[in-house]
Design a protein around this motif. Structure first.
Motif, PDB file in Angstrom:
ATOM      1  N   VAL A  65      -1.088  -5.374  35.489  1.00  0.00           N
ATOM      2  CA  VAL A  65       0.299  -4.899  35.625  1.00  0.00           C
ATOM      3  C   VAL A  65       1.129  -5.488  34.485  1.00  0.00           C
ATOM      4  N   LYS A  66       1.999  -4.668  33.887  1.00  0.00           N
ATOM      5  CA  LYS A  66       2.821  -5.135  32.770  1.00  0.00           C
ATOM      6  C   LYS A  66       3.837  -6.167  33.271  1.00  0.00           C
ATOM      7  N   ILE A  67       3.905  -7.279  32.555  1.00  0.00           N
ATOM      8  CA  ILE A  67       4.824  -8.358  32.932  1.00  0.00           C
ATOM      9  C   ILE A  67       6.107  -8.233  32.120  1.00  0.00           C
ATOM     10  N   GLU A  68       7.229  -8.179  32.821  1.00  0.00           N
ATOM     11  CA  GLU A  68       8.519  -8.167  32.120  1.00  0.00           C
ATOM     12  C   GLU A  68       9.066  -9.576  32.129  1.00  0.00           C
ATOM     13  N   SER A  69       9.402 -10.068  30.940  1.00  0.00           N
ATOM     14  CA  SER A  69       9.875 -11.445  30.890  1.00  0.00           C
ATOM     15  C   SER A  69      11.255 -11.514  30.272  1.00  0.00           C
ATOM     16  N   ILE A  70      11.746 -12.737  30.163  1.00  0.00           N
ATOM     17  CA  ILE A  70      13.094 -12.930  29.639  1.00  0.00           C
ATOM     18  C   ILE A  70      13.213 -12.528  28.169  1.00  0.00           C
ATOM     19  N   PRO A  72      10.354 -11.317  24.665  1.00  0.00           N
ATOM     20  CA  PRO A  72       8.971 -11.185  24.178  1.00  0.00           C
ATOM     21  C   PRO A  72       8.452 -12.434  23.462  1.00  0.00           C
ATOM     22  N   LEU A  73       9.356 -13.152  22.803  1.00  0.00           N
ATOM     23  CA  LEU A  73       8.943 -14.360  22.076  1.00  0.00           C
ATOM     24  C   LEU A  73       8.422 -15.433  23.033  1.00  0.00           C
ATOM     25  N   MET A  74       9.001 -15.496  24.226  1.00  0.00           N
ATOM     26  CA  MET A  74       8.544 -16.475  25.219  1.00  0.00           C
ATOM     27  C   MET A  74       7.107 -16.156  25.644  1.00  0.00           C
ATOM     28  N   ASP A  75       6.804 -14.855  25.780  1.00  0.00           N
ATOM     29  CA  ASP A  75       5.434 -14.440  26.125  1.00  0.00           C
ATOM     30  C   ASP A  75       4.456 -14.834  25.033  1.00  0.00           C
ATOM     31  N   GLU A  76       4.914 -14.665  23.813  1.00  0.00           N
ATOM     32  CA  GLU A  76       4.065 -14.965  22.653  1.00  0.00           C
ATOM     33  C   GLU A  76       3.791 -16.469  22.560  1.00  0.00           C
ATOM     34  N   LEU A  77       4.843 -17.264  22.740  1.00  0.00           N
ATOM     35  CA  LEU A  77       4.715 -18.725  22.609  1.00  0.00           C
ATOM     36  C   LEU A  77       3.830 -19.322  23.693  1.00  0.00           C
ATOM     37  N   MET A  78       3.873 -18.713  24.889  1.00  0.00           N
ATOM     38  CA  MET A  78       3.098 -19.262  26.013  1.00  0.00           C
ATOM     39  C   MET A  78       2.176 -18.203  26.591  1.00  0.00           C
ATOM     40  N   ALA A  79       1.392 -17.616  25.690  1.00  0.00           N
ATOM     41  CA  ALA A  79       0.486 -16.518  26.076  1.00  0.00           C
ATOM     42  C   ALA A  79      -0.501 -16.950  27.155  1.00  0.00           C
ATOM     43  N   THR A 143      19.633 -17.001  26.170  1.00  0.00           N
ATOM     44  CA  THR A 143      19.652 -18.414  25.734  1.00  0.00           C
ATOM     45  C   THR A 143      19.889 -19.337  26.924  1.00  0.00           C
ATOM     46  N   ASP A 144      20.846 -18.979  27.781  1.00  0.00           N
ATOM     47  CA  ASP A 144      21.162 -19.821  28.950  1.00  0.00           C
ATOM     48  C   ASP A 144      19.960 -19.956  29.876  1.00  0.00           C
ATOM     49  N   ARG A 145      19.238 -18.848  30.087  1.00  0.00           N
ATOM     50  CA  ARG A 145      18.071 -18.878  30.973  1.00  0.00           C
ATOM     51  C   ARG A 145      16.963 -19.751  30.385  1.00  0.00           C
ATOM     52  N   VAL A 146      16.737 -19.621  29.074  1.00  0.00           N
ATOM     53  CA  VAL A 146      15.695 -20.430  28.415  1.00  0.00           C
ATOM     54  C   VAL A 146      16.075 -21.910  28.488  1.00  0.00           C
ATOM     55  N   TRP A 147      17.348 -22.215  28.272  1.00  0.00           N
ATOM     56  CA  TRP A 147      17.781 -23.615  28.350  1.00  0.00           C
ATOM     57  C   TRP A 147      17.597 -24.154  29.768  1.00  0.00           C
ATOM     58  N   TYR A 148      17.910 -23.334  30.765  1.00  0.00           N
ATOM     59  CA  TYR A 148      17.736 -23.739  32.168  1.00  0.00           C
ATOM     60  C   TYR A 148      16.273 -24.118  32.423  1.00  0.00           C
ATOM     61  N   GLU A 149      15.358 -23.326  31.872  1.00  0.00           N
ATOM     62  CA  GLU A 149      13.927 -23.608  32.068  1.00  0.00           C
ATOM     63  C   GLU A 149      13.526 -24.904  31.381  1.00  0.00           C
TER      64      GLU A 149
END
Length: 207
Positions: A65-70, A72-79, A143-149
């Motif tokens: 199933v296709k994963i939708e993320s915050i 695409p770069l985040m998917d790439e960095l943590m493949a 940006t806010d969501r990535v910082w929260y993580e």
């Protein structure tokens, strides 16, 4: 089979109710999944909602199933973890790859998150630079969501090597329990148990 069905009583690091529930949800049956599980059970990852996200994405990936993320770069960095921050090194990966900080600055951020401030001033400077760099590249809510993580890690995540070495010991315990169950449980009892009181291990040995 013990892993997948959460029959890990007595086994190093994987015997707590929370860990056994996680292993069952993941239907964990290989070493690399166990390495990730050993890290996502940590308080920072679990309380931020990233553990839930990892479980969902793990099954989505398995089922094609296709994963939708915050982003695409985040998917790439943590493949290898389906775009979810799981290990301490992920803070450096994201700060450097997503926030365009230097690796030195990214490490200041990682240390700051784990409470090992070189100085609060230095940490604040790096945090400000992260937001400044991101302003030109992404929408504010991303940006806010990535910082929260990043922030939710707050020193409670494991380095990948730490998780990997824990998982080796878990696997060794599981091997002994699978092939020498009674001897293994007697060993756990003689070692005065682990997560549970000794009486629970006696009950497991009887079973």
């Amino acid at each position: 089979d013990l892993l997948r069905n959460s029959k890990a009583m007595g086994c190093f690091y994987v015997e707590s109710p929370a860990m056994r529930m996680l292993l069952e949800k993941l239907k964990c049956d290989d070493y690399l999944t166990l390495v990730a599980a050993s890290s996502i059970i940590r308080p920072g990852v679990a309380s931020s909602g990233m553990m839930k996200a990892y479980i969902e994405r793990f099954h989505m990936n398995k089922n094609g199933v296709k994963i939708e993320s915050i982003h695409p770069l985040m998917d790439e960095l943590m493949a290898d973890t389906f775009g979810v921050m799981v290990y301490q090194e992920d803070v450096i990966k994201v700060a450097n790859g997503f926030g365009k900080l230097t690796l030195t600055e990214a490490d200041v951020l990682r240390r700051g998150m784990s409470g090992k401030y070189r100085s609060r001033e230095e940490f604040q400077k790096v945090k400000d630079k992260f937001f400044e760099n991101c302003k030109a590249l992404y929408e504010q809510h991303v940006t806010d969501r990535v910082w929260y993580e990043i922030e939710s890690f707050a020193g409670y995540s494991f380095a990948k090597g730490h998780s990997a070495s824990y998982a080796v010991e878990s696997y060794q315990s599981l091997f002994l329990k699978a092939h020498y169950p009674l001897e293994f449980m007697v060993g756990v009892i003689n070692n005065f148990g682990g997560f549970y009181k000794t009486e629970f291990y006696f009950h497991e040995a009887r079973m």
